[in-house]
Design a protein around this motif. Structure first.
Motif, PDB file in Angstrom:
ATOM      1  N   GLY A 278       0.792  -1.216   0.000  1.00 20.10           N
ATOM      2  CA  GLY A 278       0.000   0.000   0.000  1.00 20.10           C
ATOM      3  C   GLY A 278       0.826   1.268   0.000  1.00 20.10           C
ATOM      4  O   GLY A 278       2.054   1.258   0.163  1.00 20.10           O
ATOM      5  N   GLU A 279       0.118   2.391  -0.180  1.00 23.81           N
ATOM      6  CA  GLU A 279       0.769   3.680  -0.381  1.00 23.81           C
ATOM      7  C   GLU A 279       1.572   4.139   0.833  1.00 23.81           C
ATOM      8  O   GLU A 279       2.687   4.652   0.696  1.00 23.81           O
ATOM      9  CB  GLU A 279      -0.281   4.738  -0.725  1.00 23.81           C
ATOM     10  N   LEU A 280       1.019   3.959   2.040  1.00 22.61           N
ATOM     11  CA  LEU A 280       1.720   4.425   3.233  1.00 22.61           C
ATOM     12  C   LEU A 280       3.044   3.686   3.418  1.00 22.61           C
ATOM     13  O   LEU A 280       4.077   4.305   3.716  1.00 22.61           O
ATOM     14  CB  LEU A 280       0.839   4.240   4.472  1.00 22.61           C
ATOM     15  N   ALA A 281       3.039   2.369   3.227  1.00 27.00           N
ATOM     16  CA  ALA A 281       4.277   1.592   3.339  1.00 27.00           C
ATOM     17  C   ALA A 281       5.277   2.034   2.278  1.00 27.00           C
ATOM     18  O   ALA A 281       6.484   2.144   2.545  1.00 27.00           O
ATOM     19  CB  ALA A 281       3.978   0.102   3.202  1.00 27.00           C
ATOM     20  N   GLY A 282       4.785   2.302   1.067  1.00 28.75           N
ATOM     21  CA  GLY A 282       5.660   2.778   0.003  1.00 28.75           C
ATOM     22  C   GLY A 282       6.294   4.111   0.357  1.00 28.75           C
ATOM     23  O   GLY A 282       7.493   4.321   0.145  1.00 28.75           O
ATOM     24  N   TRP A 283       5.483   5.029   0.891  1.00 30.36           N
ATOM     25  CA  TRP A 283       6.007   6.341   1.278  1.00 30.36           C
ATOM     26  C   TRP A 283       7.100   6.202   2.335  1.00 30.36           C
ATOM     27  O   TRP A 283       8.155   6.821   2.235  1.00 30.36           O
ATOM     28  CB  TRP A 283       4.897   7.234   1.806  1.00 30.36           C
ATOM     29  N   ILE A 284       6.841   5.381   3.340  1.00 28.50           N
ATOM     30  CA  ILE A 284       7.801   5.218   4.436  1.00 28.50           C
ATOM     31  C   ILE A 284       9.144   4.730   3.910  1.00 28.50           C
ATOM     32  O   ILE A 284      10.203   5.279   4.256  1.00 28.50           O
ATOM     33  CB  ILE A 284       7.242   4.237   5.495  1.00 28.50           C
ATOM     34  N   ILE A 285       9.120   3.716   3.056  1.00 28.87           N
ATOM     35  CA  ILE A 285      10.380   3.187   2.513  1.00 28.87           C
ATOM     36  C   ILE A 285      11.040   4.190   1.579  1.00 28.87           C
ATOM     37  O   ILE A 285      12.257   4.394   1.610  1.00 28.87           O
ATOM     38  CB  ILE A 285      10.130   1.848   1.792  1.00 28.87           C
ATOM     39  N   GLY A 286      10.253   4.831   0.728  1.00 33.62           N
ATOM     40  CA  GLY A 286      10.818   5.816  -0.192  1.00 33.62           C
ATOM     41  C   GLY A 286      11.472   6.976   0.543  1.00 33.62           C
ATOM     42  O   GLY A 286      12.597   7.383   0.225  1.00 33.62           O
ATOM     43  N   TRP A 287      10.775   7.510   1.521  1.00 30.76           N
ATOM     44  CA  TRP A 287      11.282   8.623   2.320  1.00 30.76           C
ATOM     45  C   TRP A 287      12.569   8.222   3.049  1.00 30.76           C
ATOM     46  O   TRP A 287      13.508   8.994   3.155  1.00 30.76           O
ATOM     47  CB  TRP A 287      10.203   9.059   3.301  1.00 30.76           C
ATOM     48  N   ASP A 288      12.583   7.003   3.528  1.00 30.61           N
ATOM     49  CA  ASP A 288      13.739   6.507   4.262  1.00 30.61           C
ATOM     50  C   ASP A 288      14.944   6.305   3.330  1.00 30.61           C
ATOM     51  O   ASP A 288      16.068   6.680   3.674  1.00 30.61           O
ATOM     52  CB  ASP A 288      13.377   5.193   4.946  1.00 30.61           C
ATOM     53  N   LEU A 289      14.713   5.735   2.162  1.00 29.77           N
ATOM     54  CA  LEU A 289      15.812   5.501   1.225  1.00 29.77           C
ATOM     55  C   LEU A 289      16.429   6.807   0.740  1.00 29.77           C
ATOM     56  O   LEU A 289      17.643   6.898   0.535  1.00 29.77           O
ATOM     57  CB  LEU A 289      15.322   4.676   0.031  1.00 29.77           C
TER      58      LEU A 289
ATOM     59  N   LEU B  27      11.304   9.429   9.974  1.00 31.83           N
ATOM     60  CA  LEU B  27      10.047   8.900   9.468  1.00 31.83           C
ATOM     61  C   LEU B  27       8.861   9.725   9.956  1.00 31.83           C
ATOM     62  O   LEU B  27       7.869   9.895   9.233  1.00 31.83           O
ATOM     63  CB  LEU B  27       9.880   7.431   9.880  1.00 31.83           C
ATOM     64  N   ALA B  28       8.949  10.249  11.191  1.00 35.46           N
ATOM     65  CA  ALA B  28       7.871  11.104  11.709  1.00 35.46           C
ATOM     66  C   ALA B  28       7.748  12.379  10.875  1.00 35.46           C
ATOM     67  O   ALA B  28       6.634  12.820  10.548  1.00 35.46           O
ATOM     68  CB  ALA B  28       8.138  11.439  13.174  1.00 35.46           C
TER      69      ALA B  28
END
Length: 481
Positions: free
Chosen positions: A94-105, A453-454
């Motif tokens: 889903g989108e939220l999981a994608g955002w978290i990983i993208g933002w982190d990378l 992440l926050a």
């Protein structure tokens, strides 16, 4: 309703040129993986943890990376898009999981490129001074670093200009085109491997086999200090020497026949790097007794002292500098492609999701990160930059392995160009091995990750969630239904 990228849907025309083949992927992967860590981590892991059995530690770390690499290969064939783990998480979880990983990378690549550029500048200074060329140290250090004393008062740096220069130069090259960047990277990788091969080849005749006894030094009673626990602790340390290979998947949308080329590029990179690491550690621990490597900041120089080839020290500096260049190139490439994919999906401003008409590269992304990464390199000391470790990359590995498992159930009948063998065994093994390494990291590293992440979640709530392309399309699809 959970927003997920549809697997198998035609990819939007991103304007990226499909010009990379297996050879280019291998040179990008090897160049981004074999860095200065080879010249430093090997000695530390041998001297403090595993002794000569550091050879086994490299093999153990490679197996853990192979689990994740196989999972990357399956998903890259199914979803040959720019964005790597971000896109895979978006499609599977889903989108939220994608955002978290993208933002982190994005953070991992940016901080990593800045830290490497600072190290590159230090090695360049050392090499130039060896040739009699001196540069004012104030222009090679951040304002937080002391470069000397005048009348009893400390003199601080002004800005690390060489680090800024190399970030700008590589960014300009990447803007010009992926094929040009790949060609230069290929040359750099060849130079680096030749120098590593020279160290191995010239060092072999001077190995003292007595240094391999005992191959696994007895444990001292402290966990991680020799013995089997030392081998595993060293594996956790040298694991980070392999982390560059995952960035290969960020160029899937610029690769010809990615379903075939990606798995070969990923696993081929891992195989080449493992062979290099094991060979190098074998020679290093054969030339120098592992006890003498403990706390040694320059273990390769110590090893070269056991041979009559003084010129090898200068060659190693050239190898390290080339290693830094190729690592920076892949980091700058990876961060721009993840940012580009997020913008294309509407989670970031649209200007970052466009490509140059003639060059076919996301110029806005490169310009943005050229400035941000350059500022960090100029004004922050390497100790601050290096504090953000590879925890985000490990988290991405876990998500990719989970994504394979989810899509095996939800998209069971969808054809796969490459399928991870062994059913769910490999993804589960990848999750466990990566989590074990993550748990071993210190609390401050976890705190930095949580804070970053926050911040990302706030940006997602204020912008990304409202402008998501998938979020806009879903109501229209519902109305048509």
């Amino acid at each position: 309703m959970l927003r997920r990228l549809p697997v198998g849907a035609p990819l939007p025309d991103a304007g990226l040129k499909r010009v990379l083949g297996v050879g280019s992927l291998l040179t990008l992967g090897v160049g981004g993986t074999i860095g200065a860590g080879l010249f430093s981590l090997t000695g530390i892991a041998a001297g403090d943890n595993a002794g000569p059995a550091v050879i086994v530690s490299f093999a153990v770390a490679a197996i853990a990376c192979a689990f994740a690499g196989l999972c990357y290969g399956e998903l890259a064939g199914m979803i040959p898009s720019a964005g790597s783990a971000y896109v895979y998480a978006y499609a599977a979880l889903g989108e939220l999981a994608g955002w978290i990983i993208g933002w982190d990378l994005v953070l991992e690549y940016t901080v990593g490129a800045s830290a490497v550029s600072v190290s590159w500048a230090r090695y360049m200074r050392s090499l130039l001074e060896g040739w009699g060329i001196h540069i004012d140290p104030r222009f090679m250090a951040s304002p937080f670093e002391v470069v000397g004393m005048v009348d009893g008062q400390p003199v601080h740096g002004l800005a690390n200009l060489p680090a800024v220069f190399i970030i700008f130069a590589l960014s300009a090259l990447l803007m010009r085109g992926i094929s040009e960047s790949a060609r230069l990277n290929g040359v750099i990788v060849v130079v680096k491997l030749v120098i590593i091969a020279a160290v191995i080849g010239f060092g072999l005749p001077y190995i003292n086999t007595a240094n391999y006894t005992p191959f696994i030094p007895p444990n001292t009673g402290e966990f991680g200090h020799y013995g089997v626990s030392g081998i595993m602790r060293a594996a956790g340390l040298v694991f980070f020497a392999y982390l560059g290979f995952d960035a290969i998947s960020t160029v899937a949308q610029e690769t010809r026949n990615p379903g075939r080329a990606m798995p070969i590029g990923l696993m081929g990179t891992l195989a080449i790097c493992t062979l290099v690491y094991i060979s190098f550690s074998f020679v290093l621990t054969g030339l120098v007794n592992y006890r003498d490597l403990a706390g040694d900041a320059a273990p390769v120089a110590t090893a070269i002292d056991q041979t009559p080839f003084v010129w090898l020290k200068a060659a190693v500096k050239v190898g390290v500098i080339c290693g830094f260049l190729s690592v920076m190139l892949l980091m700058l490439l990876g961060q721009s492609r993840v940012f580009f994919a997020m913008a294309r999906d509407g989670l970031l401003p649209p200007m970052f999701g466009r490509t140059h008409k003639r060059w076919g590269t996301p110029v806005a992304c490169h310009l943005f990160f050229m400035v941000v990464t350059g500022i960090m390199a100029a004004f922050l000391p390497i100790t601050q930059l290096a504090n953000m470790t590879s925890i985000g990359t490990l988290l991405a590995f876990v998500i990719v392995c989970v994504g394979v498992m989810v899509l095996r159930v939800r998209e069971a009948d969808r054809p796969r160009v490459f399928r991870v063998p062994g059913g769910m065994v490999v993804p589960i093994a990848g999750i466990i091995s990566c989590l074990v390494v993550m748990v071993s990291l210190d609390g401050l590293t976890w705190l930095r990750l949580v804070v970053w992440l926050a911040i990302g979640l706030v940006i997602y709530g204020l912008y990304g969630m409202r402008h998501s392309r998938l979020g806009r399309d879903m109501p229209a699809m519902h109305d048509r239904a």
